[in-house]
Write a protein that holds these residues in place. Sequence first.
Motif, PDB file in Angstrom:
ATOM      1  N   GLY A   1      14.988 -31.722 -11.391  1.00  0.00           N
ATOM      2  CA  GLY A   1      15.637 -32.086 -12.644  1.00  0.00           C
ATOM      3  C   GLY A   1      15.247 -31.217 -13.809  1.00  0.00           C
ATOM      4  N   THR A   2      14.501 -30.137 -13.543  1.00  0.00           N
ATOM      5  CA  THR A   2      14.056 -29.221 -14.586  1.00  0.00           C
ATOM      6  C   THR A   2      13.699 -27.880 -13.967  1.00  0.00           C
ATOM      7  OG1 THR A   2      12.407 -28.852 -16.352  1.00  0.00           O
ATOM      8  CG2 THR A   2      11.673 -30.011 -14.371  1.00  0.00           C
ATOM      9  N   THR A   3      13.735 -26.832 -14.776  1.00  0.00           N
ATOM     10  CA  THR A   3      13.265 -25.521 -14.327  1.00  0.00           C
ATOM     11  C   THR A   3      11.847 -25.251 -14.821  1.00  0.00           C
ATOM     12  OG1 THR A   3      14.224 -24.431 -16.279  1.00  0.00           O
ATOM     13  CG2 THR A   3      15.594 -24.562 -14.289  1.00  0.00           C
ATOM     14  N   LYS A   4      11.298 -26.175 -15.597  1.00  0.00           N
ATOM     15  CA  LYS A   4       9.943 -26.011 -16.124  1.00  0.00           C
ATOM     16  C   LYS A   4       8.965 -26.708 -15.185  1.00  0.00           C
ATOM     17  CE  LYS A   4      11.388 -25.602 -20.948  1.00  0.00           C
ATOM     18  NZ  LYS A   4      11.272 -26.144 -22.322  1.00  0.00           N
ATOM     19  N   ILE A   5       8.036 -25.943 -14.661  1.00  0.00           N
ATOM     20  CA  ILE A   5       7.085 -26.481 -13.701  1.00  0.00           C
ATOM     21  C   ILE A   5       5.687 -26.009 -14.061  1.00  0.00           C
ATOM     22  CG2 ILE A   5       8.778 -26.582 -11.823  1.00  0.00           C
ATOM     23  CD1 ILE A   5       7.595 -24.003 -10.721  1.00  0.00           C
ATOM     24  N   GLN A   6       4.699 -26.632 -13.442  1.00  0.00           N
ATOM     25  CA  GLN A   6       3.311 -26.207 -13.578  1.00  0.00           C
ATOM     26  C   GLN A   6       2.770 -25.844 -12.208  1.00  0.00           C
ATOM     27  OE1 GLN A   6       0.912 -29.164 -15.599  1.00  0.00           O
ATOM     28  NE2 GLN A   6       1.069 -28.022 -17.515  1.00  0.00           N
ATOM     29  N   TYR A   7       1.949 -24.805 -12.173  1.00  0.00           N
ATOM     30  CA  TYR A   7       1.272 -24.472 -10.924  1.00  0.00           C
ATOM     31  C   TYR A   7      -0.030 -23.759 -11.251  1.00  0.00           C
ATOM     32  CZ  TYR A   7       0.518 -23.461  -6.048  1.00  0.00           C
ATOM     33  OH  TYR A   7      -0.011 -23.448  -4.776  1.00  0.00           O
ATOM     34  N   GLY A   8      -1.111 -24.250 -10.679  1.00  0.00           N
ATOM     35  CA  GLY A   8      -2.413 -23.621 -10.885  1.00  0.00           C
ATOM     36  C   GLY A   8      -2.839 -23.555 -12.334  1.00  0.00           C
ATOM     37  N   GLY A   9      -2.415 -24.548 -13.115  1.00  0.00           N
ATOM     38  CA  GLY A   9      -2.766 -24.564 -14.533  1.00  0.00           C
ATOM     39  C   GLY A   9      -1.883 -23.712 -15.407  1.00  0.00           C
ATOM     40  N   HIS A  10      -0.847 -23.103 -14.826  1.00  0.00           N
ATOM     41  CA  HIS A  10       0.062 -22.246 -15.586  1.00  0.00           C
ATOM     42  C   HIS A  10       1.390 -22.948 -15.818  1.00  0.00           C
ATOM     43  CE1 HIS A  10      -2.652 -18.842 -15.032  1.00  0.00           C
ATOM     44  NE2 HIS A  10      -2.694 -19.130 -13.747  1.00  0.00           N
ATOM     45  N   ASP A  11       1.934 -22.804 -17.016  1.00  0.00           N
ATOM     46  CA  ASP A  11       3.269 -23.312 -17.329  1.00  0.00           C
ATOM     47  C   ASP A  11       4.287 -22.242 -16.984  1.00  0.00           C
ATOM     48  OD1 ASP A  11       2.439 -25.812 -18.369  1.00  0.00           O
ATOM     49  OD2 ASP A  11       1.879 -24.847 -20.261  1.00  0.00           O
ATOM     50  N   LEU A  12       5.245 -22.603 -16.138  1.00  0.00           N
ATOM     51  CA  LEU A  12       6.260 -21.658 -15.685  1.00  0.00           C
ATOM     52  C   LEU A  12       7.641 -22.202 -16.030  1.00  0.00           C
ATOM     53  CD1 LEU A  12       4.791 -21.165 -12.099  1.00  0.00           C
ATOM     54  CD2 LEU A  12       4.395 -19.676 -14.068  1.00  0.00           C
ATOM     55  N   ASP A  13       8.571 -21.297 -16.291  1.00  0.00           N
ATOM     56  CA  ASP A  13       9.953 -21.703 -16.531  1.00  0.00           C
ATOM     57  C   ASP A  13      10.870 -20.817 -15.711  1.00  0.00           C
ATOM     58  OD1 ASP A  13      12.368 -22.642 -17.341  1.00  0.00           O
ATOM     59  OD2 ASP A  13      12.050 -22.333 -19.482  1.00  0.00           O
ATOM     60  N   LEU A  14      11.388 -21.383 -14.603  1.00  0.00           N
ATOM     61  CA  LEU A  14      12.282 -20.621 -13.738  1.00  0.00           C
ATOM     62  C   LEU A  14      13.642 -20.428 -14.385  1.00  0.00           C
ATOM     63  CD1 LEU A  14      11.418 -22.328 -10.306  1.00  0.00           C
ATOM     64  CD2 LEU A  14      10.457 -20.246 -11.296  1.00  0.00           C
ATOM     65  N   GLY A  15      13.860 -21.070 -15.545  1.00  0.00           N
ATOM     66  CA  GLY A  15      15.128 -20.891 -16.263  1.00  0.00           C
ATOM     67  C   GLY A  15      15.174 -19.622 -17.089  1.00  0.00           C
ATOM     68  N   GLN A  16      14.007 -19.005 -17.320  1.00  0.00           N
ATOM     69  CA  GLN A  16      13.962 -17.759 -18.083  1.00  0.00           C
ATOM     70  C   GLN A  16      14.230 -16.562 -17.172  1.00  0.00           C
ATOM     71  OE1 GLN A  16      13.531 -17.518 -21.494  1.00  0.00           O
ATOM     72  NE2 GLN A  16      13.749 -19.753 -21.376  1.00  0.00           N
ATOM     73  N   PRO A  17      14.785 -15.474 -17.694  1.00  0.00           N
ATOM     74  CA  PRO A  17      15.029 -14.279 -16.849  1.00  0.00           C
ATOM     75  C   PRO A  17      13.735 -13.778 -16.220  1.00  0.00           C
ATOM     76  CG  PRO A  17      16.158 -14.074 -18.963  1.00  0.00           C
ATOM     77  CD  PRO A  17      15.273 -15.279 -19.073  1.00  0.00           C
ATOM     78  N   PHE A  18      13.795 -13.451 -14.927  1.00  0.00           N
ATOM     79  CA  PHE A  18      12.631 -12.919 -14.228  1.00  0.00           C
ATOM     80  C   PHE A  18      12.415 -11.458 -14.632  1.00  0.00           C
ATOM     81  CE2 PHE A  18      12.983 -15.867 -10.236  1.00  0.00           C
ATOM     82  CZ  PHE A  18      13.007 -16.974 -11.065  1.00  0.00           C
ATOM     83  N   GLN A  19      11.154 -11.064 -14.812  1.00  0.00           N
ATOM     84  CA  GLN A  19      10.849  -9.666 -15.126  1.00  0.00           C
ATOM     85  C   GLN A  19      11.163  -8.771 -13.931  1.00  0.00           C
ATOM     86  OE1 GLN A  19       7.108  -8.835 -17.500  1.00  0.00           O
ATOM     87  NE2 GLN A  19       6.607 -10.895 -16.743  1.00  0.00           N
TER      88      GLN A  19
END
Length: 500
Positions: free
Chosen positions: A304-322
Amino acid sequence: MAEQNENAQEKELTQQELSEQILIRRDKLAQLQAEGKNPFEIVKFDMTHHSDEVRNGFEDLEGKDVAIAGRLMSKRIMGKASFCNIQDRNGVIQSYVSRNDIGDEEYAAFKKFDIGDIVGIKGFVFRTKTGEISVHAKEVTLLTKSLQVLPEKFHGLKDQELRYRQRYMDLIVNPEVRDTFIKRSKIISEIRRFLDGRGFLEVETPVLQTIAGGASARPFITHHNTLDIDMYCRIALELPLKRLIVGGFERVYEIGRVFRNEGISVRHNPEFTLMELYQAYTDYNGMMDITEDMFRTVAENVLGTTKIQYGGHDLDLGQPFQRKTMVELVKEYAGVDFDAVKNTEEAKALAKERHIQFEDRHAKGDILSLFFEEFVEKNLIQPTFVIDYPVEISPLSKRKPENPEYTDRFELFIVGREYANAYSELNDPIDQRGRFEYQEMLRAAGDDEANMIDEDFLTALEYGMPPTGGLGVGIDRFVMLLTESVSIRDVILFPTMRPL
């Protein structure tokens, strides 16, 4: 020493008590069988609702009859009436059991039920004085007698190795584990839906192969008795799928188990689930687009979201990948510009300066990869496509016309881990043969992970394969990412374990 003996005795007594409880359960079963009430002779129970359906549909179901079934997880005896909690596939629901409603004999039998027994309850839906939605039992049936005792007084199972070995018990006592594997199933379903919606055809290819190809990995070897030949459990899905592209299928994919005879770690299991897809008339840029879109879409639909956490890091899969080249990243994090490195000798000299271990057979491209692994990988936290890999480590990728030392290949890294690998597929049979021969040379030099020559695949390429993009995604690592799981064993129902 006295304290150690006391602890040992306490542990022994606990084990003795456990054994006694198991014997009591067997005695209860024997008594039931003697009375003609063997629960193992029951063949069905007509359920009407699961726990969540009762709770979510309370307004329509209040006062109406339902039939629920599941595992008895707790029981509170209060004289002539009792409360118990029943756990089914979707959760837990309370039931109120009264002697006045089910009768003296049946209530006496219910009081002898053990935690872990499978029971069926028929009754009407109501809300207790404390506001809890429950089922008021009219009939209680013992469907299966549990002969083992659930661990740690039914509050959870902490022994990690035991959890992996006895996953069935892990699923009973740890609801979060069930949630992880439900999400895993949804993730795979969403991947299929995503690819099917883009015109890809799901296919199946052989698990047993006469040549282990499509990846750099050590295979498992088995023997076919009838054919009297050794065969390999597949290490990748690639080569059969590309044969199908040659045959005219323009978009194909497979989700299947592959087997690599390698170490076991938090990231590696000898058998794991891989998704590979191949699309004609596109390149690795097209594969980057589809990878980014797929990761984003699956996260949105499952979580239900593209914003996730993993290993203490905030990630957003909705942003363009580098998107950065391996050379750019090594220059950024290690301060070494491999575009300025003229040959293998210079590369090895740089490796010695930086204390990077290498083998005599390694060429310039191999050294670049070692620099990347040492200095770069751990820094790639946000989703990053690492592009343009050296040809030495990319035996199935198309060379870059403007710089043939490198290939049209990328890997996707998130929180320092690889999640996808893709190429502009090599479709030149002459170049491919040369790459295979180089791999054979490496095998002869002792690299048992190098590719073998696949003559039939070369023949297929000689018939002509259109320009093609290919992608591989490790399903288990993707599930780890979306469920914030620490170990790959946490997302594989039955991970590989050393036998006891």
